[in-house]
Design a protein around this motif. Structure first.
Motif, mmCIF file in Angstrom:
data_model
loop_
_atom_site.group_PDB
_atom_site.id
_atom_site.type_symbol
_atom_site.label_atom_id
_atom_site.label_comp_id
_atom_site.label_asym_id
_atom_site.label_seq_id
_atom_site.Cartn_x
_atom_site.Cartn_y
_atom_site.Cartn_z
ATOM 1 N N GLU A 71 50.097 -69.413 70.951
ATOM 2 C CA GLU A 71 49.302 -68.199 71.243
ATOM 3 C C GLU A 71 49.911 -67.474 72.441
ATOM 4 O OE1 GLU A 71 46.522 -67.005 69.627
ATOM 5 O OE2 GLU A 71 47.159 -68.536 68.186
ATOM 6 N N TRP A 72 49.827 -66.139 72.441
ATOM 7 C CA TRP A 72 50.249 -65.380 73.614
ATOM 8 C C TRP A 72 49.211 -65.598 74.723
ATOM 9 C CZ3 TRP A 72 51.806 -59.831 71.595
ATOM 10 C CH2 TRP A 72 52.878 -59.977 70.690
ATOM 11 N N GLN A 73 49.676 -66.026 75.877
ATOM 12 C CA GLN A 73 48.733 -66.235 76.991
ATOM 13 C C GLN A 73 48.546 -64.961 77.801
ATOM 14 O OE1 GLN A 73 50.557 -69.561 78.940
ATOM 15 N NE2 GLN A 73 50.299 -70.857 77.161
ATOM 16 N N SER A 74 49.632 -64.241 78.015
ATOM 17 C CA SER A 74 49.526 -62.973 78.755
ATOM 18 C C SER A 74 50.753 -62.136 78.437
ATOM 19 C CB SER A 74 49.452 -63.241 80.265
ATOM 20 O OG SER A 74 50.602 -63.952 80.662
ATOM 21 N N GLU A 75 50.636 -60.860 78.725
ATOM 22 C CA GLU A 75 51.783 -59.960 78.517
ATOM 23 C C GLU A 75 52.134 -59.323 79.848
ATOM 24 O OE1 GLU A 75 51.468 -57.192 75.309
ATOM 25 O OE2 GLU A 75 53.385 -56.248 75.808
ATOM 26 N N GLN A 76 53.424 -59.284 80.169
ATOM 27 C CA GLN A 76 53.848 -58.710 81.434
ATOM 28 C C GLN A 76 54.506 -57.355 81.194
ATOM 29 O OE1 GLN A 76 55.271 -62.046 80.638
ATOM 30 N NE2 GLN A 76 53.196 -62.676 81.175
ATOM 31 N N ALA A 77 53.960 -56.335 81.852
ATOM 32 C CA ALA A 77 54.569 -55.005 81.749
ATOM 33 C C ALA A 77 55.743 -54.936 82.715
ATOM 34 C CB ALA A 77 53.542 -53.937 82.114
ATOM 35 N N TRP A 78 56.776 -54.221 82.326
ATOM 36 C CA TRP A 78 57.916 -54.010 83.241
ATOM 37 C C TRP A 78 57.452 -53.134 84.407
ATOM 38 C CZ3 TRP A 78 62.094 -54.912 85.721
ATOM 39 C CH2 TRP A 78 62.973 -53.915 86.143
ATOM 40 N N GLY A 103 50.841 -50.905 84.723
ATOM 41 C CA GLY A 103 50.005 -49.715 84.540
ATOM 42 C C GLY A 103 50.581 -48.710 83.581
ATOM 43 N N GLU A 104 51.825 -48.948 83.120
ATOM 44 C CA GLU A 104 52.414 -47.963 82.223
ATOM 45 C C GLU A 104 52.103 -48.280 80.775
ATOM 46 O OE1 GLU A 104 56.546 -46.427 82.092
ATOM 47 O OE2 GLU A 104 56.003 -45.777 84.089
ATOM 48 N N ALA A 105 51.800 -47.234 80.008
ATOM 49 C CA ALA A 105 51.533 -47.431 78.583
ATOM 50 C C ALA A 105 52.774 -48.025 77.935
ATOM 51 C CB ALA A 105 51.202 -46.091 77.938
ATOM 52 N N PRO A 106 52.608 -48.947 76.980
ATOM 53 C CA PRO A 106 53.783 -49.557 76.366
ATOM 54 C C PRO A 106 54.659 -48.558 75.620
ATOM 55 C CG PRO A 106 51.766 -50.296 75.267
ATOM 56 C CD PRO A 106 51.350 -49.487 76.449
ATOM 57 N N ALA A 108 57.694 -47.896 96.478
ATOM 58 C CA ALA A 108 56.787 -47.361 95.456
ATOM 59 C C ALA A 108 57.564 -47.249 94.146
ATOM 60 C CB ALA A 108 56.283 -45.996 95.885
ATOM 61 N N LEU A 109 56.895 -47.595 93.054
ATOM 62 C CA LEU A 109 57.591 -47.598 91.769
ATOM 63 C C LEU A 109 57.671 -46.204 91.176
ATOM 64 C CD1 LEU A 109 56.187 -50.807 90.013
ATOM 65 C CD2 LEU A 109 58.220 -50.544 91.459
ATOM 66 N N PHE A 110 58.832 -45.888 90.639
ATOM 67 C CA PHE A 110 58.967 -44.711 89.780
ATOM 68 C C PHE A 110 58.671 -45.155 88.351
ATOM 69 C CE2 PHE A 110 61.807 -43.404 93.278
ATOM 70 C CZ PHE A 110 61.265 -42.155 93.546
ATOM 71 N N SER A 111 58.224 -44.217 87.531
ATOM 72 C CA SER A 111 57.928 -44.575 86.143
ATOM 73 C C SER A 111 59.228 -44.827 85.379
ATOM 74 C CB SER A 111 57.155 -43.438 85.466
ATOM 75 O OG SER A 111 58.020 -42.329 85.303
ATOM 76 N N ASN A 112 59.091 -45.474 84.233
ATOM 77 C CA ASN A 112 60.268 -45.724 83.387
ATOM 78 C C ASN A 112 60.966 -44.411 83.035
ATOM 79 O OD1 ASN A 112 59.515 -48.406 83.344
ATOM 80 N ND2 ASN A 112 58.341 -48.188 81.456
ATOM 81 N N ASP A 113 60.178 -43.399 82.685
ATOM 82 C CA ASP A 113 60.783 -42.134 82.271
ATOM 83 C C ASP A 113 61.489 -41.439 83.420
ATOM 84 O OD1 ASP A 113 59.990 -42.494 79.732
ATOM 85 O OD2 ASP A 113 58.215 -41.224 79.858
#
Ligand SMILES: Cc1cc2nc3c(=O)[nH]c(=O)nc-3n(C[C@H](O)[C@H](O)[C@H](O)COP(=O)(O)OP(=O)(O)OC[C@H]3O[C@@H](n4cnc5c(N)ncnc54)[C@H](O)[C@@H]3O)c2cc1C
Length: 509
Positions: free
Chosen positions: A83-90, A93-96, A367-372
């Motif tokens: 089972e997936w226990q958790s998912e980590q976003a890169w 807060g960013e939409a997948p 501070a993080l910049f967004s992926n885009d």
């Protein structure tokens, strides 16, 4: 033997450099000490920007692109079948999924050892001279050029190659960089990983659940499992431990979590580190790719993709200088533009959760910049850009930019003579001035520059008018460099000052 440019290293970055130089019509020789691609691929994620460069040189249709909006997903599991226990976003807060239509390309998931033959063939077709099994064993440079000593490893023959410039795409341990004594800064060494590459078609069924990367966490066992998308899987294990075949098989079984048939191909050993060269140029030698910036594999694709972007930035500059169309000062802008990008990606890598814990206490997260913003909206500043002032951020999304000099020219689907084209397809080989003002067209015609009448030659969609996306009113003009970066713009009609600043930015001889 003399060549304008000698490229040392024929992996992703060296081959891309060769391809771009060939496309620009610059003769060159590329050498690599190995006979062919490594049997253990590393990279497999190629971003939209990389595909845009490959599109410009005409090979994007040979590289299968991922469906629009595809995102790399990483989950924590006890094993692949668990089972997936958790998912980590890169980027937390960013939409997948990212908004569509920021690029005519969607990126690619192709193993390095499948992409490299495409690059090799395309470079040769564009005039490249590639010499495999040829090792650089020494070199020295003078004000006039570089003299390289090479060894043909298949015959044992040693000979010299003279070059006007040398590009070191010879990897993170770059012998060229080391010989020049160029130091590096950054978080430094973080550890060593061992990997095992294996074939397991049965495991592919588990990709249908939507994740491609699996952090395996079990009592007494941790690993990282991912796939090259062609039934080849790689298991990464922390620590620099030599394992027997039996131990590797046991580790693979634990990671898979079910009795599946598999065959081991080979193993690998990787240093995880963050290091940026303190200069990307010394005299007639340029560093590109991992030789210039060593970063751990990231879901932002900051390794090979950053290096391929280095190559794209350098190729047109070398072409103009070698062909006498620009002053050698244009080459200084390579370090000025690319080293800050290397640093931006270093800082953004270690400020993200994937690597924050490894960066060490001395690292101050940013501070993080967004992926885009990182993919499409990094700002470059140099003498070859007029008006990228200090008030501008290091990165912003395409929607936040409006044609500021130093930013990537925006992608818009336009109509040109009845054909739907990306605005990016207008650029690549030469400077292009976009304007609706005939006075600007007449003025740049006298400077020998190509101009496009945005009113008559192009139809922009009503929701994305030229004036909005490029930030230029009807009387003004914007100059796009061969690499698709906006180099200059004028909001008013031509006058003496505007023409002077335009001439200066071209850095002509
Ligand atoms: C597990 C893993 C996964 C990764 N996944 C990705 C990904 O998905 N996307 C991404 O963008 N990046 C990824 N990376 C990073 C990426 O692999 C590297 O950034 C990229 O391969 C660097 O390419 P390069 O051409 O600069 O150097 P290298 O690939 O290291 O190539 C250097 C070349 O120089 C040659 N050479 C060295 N010395 C000499 C000499 N003296 N004479 C002649 N030739 C010489 C070598 O033979 C070699 O071919 C990953 C890295 C790892 C470890």
């Amino acid at each position: 033997m003399h060549t304008p440019i000698l490229i040392v290293g024929g992996s992703l970055v060296g081959l891309s450099t060769s391809l771009f130089l060939g496309w620009h019509g610059v003769p060159h020789i590329l050498i690599d000490k190995h006979p062919c691609s490594s049997p253990h691929p590393r990279a497999m994620g190629f971003t939209e920007t990389t595909l845009e460069h490959y599109r410009a040189v005409g090979i994007a249709d040979q590289i299968p692109q991922v469906p629009a909006g595809t995102r790399l997903r990483r989950v924590t599991v006890a094993s692949l079948v668990g089972e997936w226990q958790s998912e980590q976003a890169w980027t937390p807060g960013e939409a997948p999924q990212r908004p569509l239509e920021q690029s005519p390309c969607t990126g690619a998931a192709i193993a390095q050892d499948k992409l490299e033959p495409i690059l090799r063939a395309a470079a040769i077709a564009r005039g490249a001279e590639l010499r495999a099994s040829t090792e650089l064993i020494g070199f020295h440079q003078t004000e006039a050029g570089v003299l390289a000593r090479v060894l043909d490893r298949s015959s044992g023959h040693r000979y010299e190659i003279g070059a006007d410039y040398l590009i070191a795409a010879d990897g993170a341990n770059s012998p060229v960089r080391e010989a020049l004594g160029i130091t590096r800064s950054g978080v430094g060494h973080l550890g060593v990983l061992r990997s095992v590459l294996f074939r397991c078609p049965e495991a592919d069924a588990f990709l249908r659940r939507g994740a491609q990367q699996f952090s395996i966490e079990q009592e007494g066992f941790r690993g990282f499992l991912t796939t090259y998308g062609d039934s080849r899987w790689v298991l990464m294990l922390d620590g620099d431990e030599e394992r027997t075949e039996a131990a590797l098989k046991a580790a693979i079984r634990r990671a898979l979590g079910a009795d599946m048939a598999f065959d081991i191909f080979t193993t690998g050993r990787w240093e995880m580190a963050g290091r940026i060269a303190d200069t990307y140029r010394q005299g007639r030698v340029f560093l590109a790719g991992d030789a210039a910036h060593q970063l751990p594999p990231t879901r932002g694709g900051f390794g090979a993709n950053t290096g391929i972007d280095d190559a794209w930035n350098l190729a047109w500059k070398l072409q103009r200088v070698i062909q006498g169309a620009a002053a050698p000062a244009l080459l200084d802008t390579y370090d000025a533009e690319r080293r800050p990008i290397g640093w931006l990606r270093h800082q953004q890598t270690f400020s993200r959760p994937d690597y924050a814990a490894r960066a060490g206490a001395a690292f101050v997260p940013e501070a993080l910049f967004s992926n885009d913003a990182l993919e499409f909206g990094q700002l470059v500043r140099s003498q070859a850009v007029a008006g990228a002032g200090p008030e501008l951020p290091a990165a912003a999304t395409p929607r936040q930019w409006a044609g500021q000099p130093g930013t990537r020219a925006p992608h818009v689907w336009v109509d040109q003579a009845g054909q739907r084209r990306s605005s990016l397809d207008l650029f690549g080989r030469e400077y292009v001035l976009l304007t609706a003002n005939p006075d600007w067209r007449a003025a740049v015609g006298r400077l020998g520059l190509r101009s496009i009448d945005v009113d008559r030659e192009l139809v922009f969609p009503p929701t994305q008018p030229f004036a909005d996306v490029f930030g230029v009113p009807a009387c003004g003009a914007t100059l796009v460099r061969p690499d698709g970066v906006i180099g200059w713009r004028s909001l008013p009609a031509p006058d003496g000052e505007g023409l002077e600043s335009l001439s200066a930015i071209l850095l002509r001889t």
